[in-house]
Motif scaffolding. Structure first.
Motif, short mmCIF file in Angstrom:
data_model
loop_
_atom_site.label_atom_id
_atom_site.label_comp_id
_atom_site.label_asym_id
_atom_site.label_seq_id
_atom_site.Cartn_x
_atom_site.Cartn_y
_atom_site.Cartn_z
N ARG A 86 22.34 -6.90 4.19
CA ARG A 86 23.60 -6.19 4.43
C ARG A 86 23.40 -5.22 5.57
NH1 ARG A 86 25.65 -4.73 -1.68
NH2 ARG A 86 25.86 -6.87 -2.35
N PRO A 87 24.42 -5.02 6.37
CA PRO A 87 24.27 -4.06 7.47
C PRO A 87 24.11 -2.64 6.92
CG PRO A 87 26.52 -4.83 7.32
CD PRO A 87 25.72 -5.65 6.36
N SER B 133 31.01 1.68 9.80
CA SER B 133 32.01 0.83 10.44
C SER B 133 33.31 0.81 9.64
CB SER B 133 31.47 -0.59 10.59
OG SER B 133 31.27 -1.17 9.32
N THR B 134 33.26 1.18 8.36
CA THR B 134 34.46 1.19 7.54
C THR B 134 35.31 2.43 7.80
OG1 THR B 134 33.30 -0.05 5.84
CG2 THR B 134 35.29 1.07 5.16
N VAL B 135 34.68 3.55 8.07
CA VAL B 135 35.40 4.81 8.25
C VAL B 135 36.41 4.73 9.39
CG1 VAL B 135 35.13 7.25 8.86
CG2 VAL B 135 33.63 6.21 7.16
N LYS C 58 42.10 4.27 11.17
CA LYS C 58 43.12 3.57 11.96
C LYS C 58 44.25 3.09 11.06
CE LYS C 58 43.67 -0.13 15.32
NZ LYS C 58 43.02 -1.23 16.04
N ALA C 59 43.92 2.56 9.89
CA ALA C 59 44.95 2.12 8.96
C ALA C 59 45.78 3.30 8.49
CB ALA C 59 44.31 1.41 7.77
N GLY C 60 45.14 4.44 8.27
CA GLY C 60 45.87 5.64 7.86
C GLY C 60 46.82 6.12 8.93
N ARG C 61 46.38 6.02 10.17
CA ARG C 61 47.25 6.43 11.29
C ARG C 61 48.47 5.53 11.40
NH1 ARG C 61 43.51 5.93 15.74
NH2 ARG C 61 41.70 6.60 14.59
N LEU C 62 48.35 4.30 10.98
CA LEU C 62 49.50 3.39 11.02
C LEU C 62 50.38 3.52 9.78
CD1 LEU C 62 47.76 0.16 12.35
CD2 LEU C 62 49.31 1.64 13.60
N LEU C 63 49.76 3.65 8.63
CA LEU C 63 50.52 3.62 7.37
C LEU C 63 51.16 4.96 7.03
CD1 LEU C 63 48.17 1.44 5.16
CD2 LEU C 63 50.29 0.78 6.29
#
Length: 52
Positions: free
Chosen positions: A7-8, A14-16, A21-26
């Motif tokens: 696993r990396p 990389s998830t943060v 970004k998803a929070g900025r859109l949603l």
């Protein structure tokens, strides 16, 4: 032969940015949906109060 899966190490790192970004859109979409929904409720409440 045993397959070894690596696993990396930077999976959290990389998830943060993806979550940010998803929070900025949603977040703005959720605010717009809340404002629109409350506006519709007020509108229909006023219309029903005036017609009844």
């Amino acid at each position: 032969m045993v397959q070894v899966i690596h696993r990396p190490l930077n999976a959290v790192a990389s998830t943060v940015p993806m979550v940010q970004k998803a929070g900025r859109l949603l977040f703005p979409l959720a605010i717009a949906l809340a404002v629109t929904g409350s506006g519709l409720l007020v509108f229909f409440a006023l219309v029903s109060a005036l017609l009844l």
